[in-house]
Every structure is written in C-alpha cells, then in structure tokens.
Design an enzyme around this catalytic site. Structure first.
Site, PDB file in Angstrom:
ATOM      1  N   ASP A 177       0.937  -1.238  -0.181  1.00  0.00           N
ATOM      2  CA  ASP A 177       0.135   0.134   0.107  1.00  0.00           C
ATOM      3  C   ASP A 177       0.862   1.032  -0.106  1.00  0.00           C
ATOM      4  O   ASP A 177       2.186   1.190   0.292  1.00  0.00           O
ATOM      5  CB  ASP A 177      -0.959  -0.076   1.317  1.00  0.00           C
ATOM      6  CG  ASP A 177      -0.494   0.179   2.527  1.00  0.00           C
ATOM      7  OD1 ASP A 177       0.520   0.656   2.594  1.00  0.00           O
ATOM      8  OD2 ASP A 177      -1.223   0.348   3.321  1.00  0.00           O
ATOM      9  N   ASN A 185      -4.579  12.159   0.469  1.00  0.00           N
ATOM     10  CA  ASN A 185      -5.882  12.619  -0.023  1.00  0.00           C
ATOM     11  C   ASN A 185      -6.565  13.682   0.650  1.00  0.00           C
ATOM     12  O   ASN A 185      -6.783  14.688   0.208  1.00  0.00           O
ATOM     13  CB  ASN A 185      -7.053  11.250   0.191  1.00  0.00           C
ATOM     14  CG  ASN A 185      -7.007  10.235  -0.735  1.00  0.00           C
ATOM     15  OD1 ASN A 185      -6.800  10.885  -1.991  1.00  0.00           O
ATOM     16  ND2 ASN A 185      -7.067   9.094  -0.586  1.00  0.00           N
ATOM     17  N   ASP A 194      -6.071   9.782  -6.456  1.00  0.00           N
ATOM     18  CA  ASP A 194      -6.548   8.826  -7.666  1.00  0.00           C
ATOM     19  C   ASP A 194      -5.323   8.796  -8.608  1.00  0.00           C
ATOM     20  O   ASP A 194      -4.758   7.893  -9.003  1.00  0.00           O
ATOM     21  CB  ASP A 194      -7.726   9.296  -8.308  1.00  0.00           C
ATOM     22  CG  ASP A 194      -8.935   8.912  -7.718  1.00  0.00           C
ATOM     23  OD1 ASP A 194      -8.917   8.263  -6.580  1.00  0.00           O
ATOM     24  OD2 ASP A 194     -10.142   9.596  -8.059  1.00  0.00           O
ATOM     25  N   ASP A 220      -6.045   1.322  -1.500  1.00  0.00           N
ATOM     26  CA  ASP A 220      -4.786   1.560  -2.022  1.00  0.00           C
ATOM     27  C   ASP A 220      -4.125   0.380  -2.028  1.00  0.00           C
ATOM     28  O   ASP A 220      -2.778   0.321  -2.069  1.00  0.00           O
ATOM     29  CB  ASP A 220      -4.056   2.862  -1.314  1.00  0.00           C
ATOM     30  CG  ASP A 220      -3.790   2.726   0.169  1.00  0.00           C
ATOM     31  OD1 ASP A 220      -4.791   2.211   0.779  1.00  0.00           O
ATOM     32  OD2 ASP A 220      -2.669   3.096   0.365  1.00  0.00           O
TER      33      ASP A 220
END
Lengths: 311, 124
Positions: A177, A185, A194, A220
C-alpha cells in the site's frame, strides 16, 4: 489501446473452398485458423478458443451442426468465452435454418455465398465480439488503475495456488500500500490521490515479472501473485518495487511529491495447508510489520511453516 | 487479364467467374489449381480402388468432393462429370461409375491443355 484482430476458426472440409475463404477473410483484417474437419476444429476450440467460427455444415466426422451443439454445451471448459458461430450451408430450407440456429449458430450463410454478404455477416459478428471484449475488459480490470480488479485477482490467486500445489512450486504473495495515502488525499484532494494511485500502479506493473499477476485488492492496497518465487526472490522483488515507486517524484497540483510504498509478503510452498484467505491475512500482517518498521519498508515472512496453527 | 486470344474453352474453365471469386489474384489461382490437381490424382486412385471393390458409397463421396472443389474453381466440365459420377455412385451403377471415372481423366487432360493458354499458369 489497439485491439488485436478478431480470431476466426474456419472449418471447411473442401480444401479449395477453405483456402478461398481464408484468403478473403484474412484480407478483411481477421486472424484466421483453417482446419479441414470437425475433430481438428474441436481440438482448436478447446486449446485456443477463437472469438468467431465459420463451420461448414457438411463435414466428415463431427459436422458443423454437431460442433455448434458441443460448443454451446461446453461453457465450463471455455471459461465463459463466447464464440460467435456462422454456419456455412448448402441447405436453405426453412427447417434446416431453424435447426442450425437452434443447435447454437448465431448466423448462417448459404452456399454458394456472395462475398459481400459474407463480409457483411462477418462484420455483424465482429461487432458482437468487440462488445464482448469491452464487457470482459470492464469486468476484469479496475477502471482507475488498469490493474486486475479485486474479484479477478482473487480468482487468479485461487487458480495460481492450485497450480502451485499441483506443480509442486512455491507461490509468492505480496500486499502493497501507499504510505500516508490518507494524508495525501486529505491534503491534496481525492483526484490527486487517484492520480498517485494510478501512477504507482503503472510503475509496479512495469516492474513485476511478465508472468506475475497484479490487482487492486481494495482502496490503495495492491496484491501481487508471484508464481515459482522463493522467499529470497520475493524479498528482492519487493525491494525493487519499493525503489521503483520512490525513485521519481510525481507531479501533483504544482507540487512534486516523492511517494513511497510499504510491502509485506510471504511464499507459500506446495505443502501449505492454509487457505487463500489465511495466506492473504498473513500478508496483511507482514504489511503491518513493514509499516511498523517506519514506512518505505518491506517485510517478508521468512521460512514460515505454512501449516495450520503453526504460522 | 493475361488471356491468350486463342482461348475459347469457357466450357472447361470459366475464368472470369473464378477470378471474381478470388479477387482477381492470378498467382493465388495458380496455387489453388496446383493443390486441386495434386488432390485430384490421389482421388482418382481412390476412385479406381473403390470401383474395383464395388464401394459405391466412397465413389459417391469422392464424386461429391471433386464436384465441390471443381465448382469453386469454375472447372465446369469436371464439375459436371463429378456430379454424374456422384449420381452413379448413389445409384450403385457400376458401368456408369467406370464410364465417368474415365471421363474425369479426359476432363483433367483437357483442363491441363486449356491452362497452357494462360501466361500466369506458365509463370514459375
């Protein structure tokens, strides 16, 4: 993405007629495979399923009608692949046409056929095949990252795990991850998140081995399957993936961000009696250990005795 | 079209029609004819064996097969003889079978003579 030509299997017992058909069909941009009896056609269908098939009705051995029936009854061995069938026939009675369509043909063309009509009927089939390709793609790949989606990577994991046991080879699992993804974010917005996820996915994809499989497991989290991979190799690959992500910054909203990942993994040997679910849970624990080491780290569970209760 | 003026054997081969069927490609036509002739000689031997053994079913099948290939190449005379042979096989007419096997050989010879008129056939 450039679509590959549609593959057509031509089964025609008359060699001259088959060659003429193949000559035209190739010229119209299809990839062809020509066989001269139903038995050969059936072997091709099972080993390299085509996307379209042109079967002559009258053939010695397995005729075109029987091929249609067999094919429609074999959805399991074709793993859901749909083959668009055109039946080539000298029979043009209403009852024959109905019989052909009910046996599983999608379309038919009567002999002697007109070339333009054949071309038009093939094009009609190609539209269906291309739509099928699109739907399959949407059902297989993750829209954002273009990696395999969760359902597909889990299906692949089940298959690879069974294959590894059958072939007595180890299978590597790695869960990855992005470090501080939530913070990214929150700071730069979800669109930036994204974009980062897509770039990271692309870098990982480029740096795995050609026969490894990679999919978006959720959020993720990315799952990589590494067939025939020892713990030592797994550790090397995990490190290579870690480096390939952080080596070049990613431009976001006029910022240049250096992104890092953490990776946790293990190799299941063929004696493993753990379920896939348990293996992935262990992978998750390894990822947690990597995070605990301080991010931008990898953690491989070494020499694990992958028998139930001993992990 | 590389067609000699002396050519008049439309009843043996309908050249415009076969060329239209294969998109006008004369070298491809030459290749197809060579394959046809190779298979034809093999089928003639099979026919003679079948006739000797009164195997009318095989005669009917081989006749049907030759008829189909000849039709694809617009070999009209061969197509007609093969059709007659197929019918004789179906009717178990031994005399008719033997007669039409001989006619096939003659039709083959006439076809070879006719092909000599085409420049594309001579090219190697």
């Amino acid at each position: 993405m450039v679509d590959s030509p549609v593959r057509i299997l031509i089964a025609e017992d008359d060699r001259i007629s088959g060659l003429i058909l193949e000559h035209h069909i190739k010229k119209w941009g299809y990839e062809t495979c020509l066989v001269h009896d139903g038995e050969q056609a059936w072997n091709i269908i099972l080993s390299q399923p085509p996307e379209m098939a042109l079967f002559d009705w009258m053939m010695p051995g397995i005729n075109g009608l029987e091929l249609c029936r067999r094919l429609r009854q074999s959805t399991d061995s074709l793993e859901g692949e749909y083959i668009y069938i055109i039946l080539l026939t000298a029979r043009d009675e209403r009852a024959d046409i109905i019989q052909g369509l009910e046996a599983g043909a999608d379309d038919y063309i009567t002999k002697p056929f007109d070339l333009l009509e054949l071309k038009a009927r093939l094009n009609a089939g190609r539209r269906i095949v291309e739509l099928h390709r699109l739907l399959k793609r949407q059902a297989t790949y993750d829209f954002l990252t273009s990696l395999l989606n969760r359902r597909t990577i889990i299906e692949q994991a089940e298959k690879e795990y069974m294959r590894a046991k059958r072939e007595k080879r180890p299978l590597g699992f790695m869960l990855i991850d992005i470090d501080d993804f939530k913070k990214i974010n929150d700071t730069f917005g979800h669109l930036a998140g994204d974009k980062i996820l897509a770039v990271v996915a692309e870098r990982l994809q480029r740096n795995i081995r050609s026969y490894d499989k990679i999919g978006r497991y959720g959020g993720d989290e990315i799952l990589v399957l590494l067939p025939n991979c020892s713990s030592q190799e797994l550790a090397l690959i995990a490190n290579r993936l870690r480096l390939c992500v952080q080596e070049e910054p990613i431009a976001i909203n006029h910022h240049s961000l250096t992104i890092s990942i953490s990776a946790g993994g293990l190799t299941a040997d063929h004696n493993s009696s753990l379920s896939l679910h348990e293996l992935i849970a262990l992978c998750d624990q390894a990822l947690y250990q990597a995070k605990k080491k301080g991010r931008n780290q990898t953690f491989i569970i070494e020499s694990i005795v992958l028998a139930k209760g001993e992990a | 079209m590389n067609q000699n003026k002396e050519f008049s054997g439309q009843e043996i081969i309908d050249l415009p029609s076969v060329l239209e069927r294969i998109g006008g490609d004369e070298s491809f036509l030459r290749e197809l004819i060579k394959i046809f002739l190779g298979e034809f000689d093999l089928k003639l031997r099979q026919l003679e064996k079948a006739a000797a053994e009164d195997d009318f079913r095989s005669i009917q099948e081989i006749g049907h097969n030759i008829k189909g290939s000849a039709a694809n190449l617009s070999f009209l005379e061969l197509q007609n003889v093969a059709y007659a042979l197929e019918t004789c096989g179906r009717l178990s007419d031994k005399f008719g079978c033997l007669e039409n096997i001989n006619k096939l050989k003659t039709a083959r010879q006439k076809l070879l003579e006719q092909l000599k008129y085409f420049s594309w056939w001579k090219e190697e």
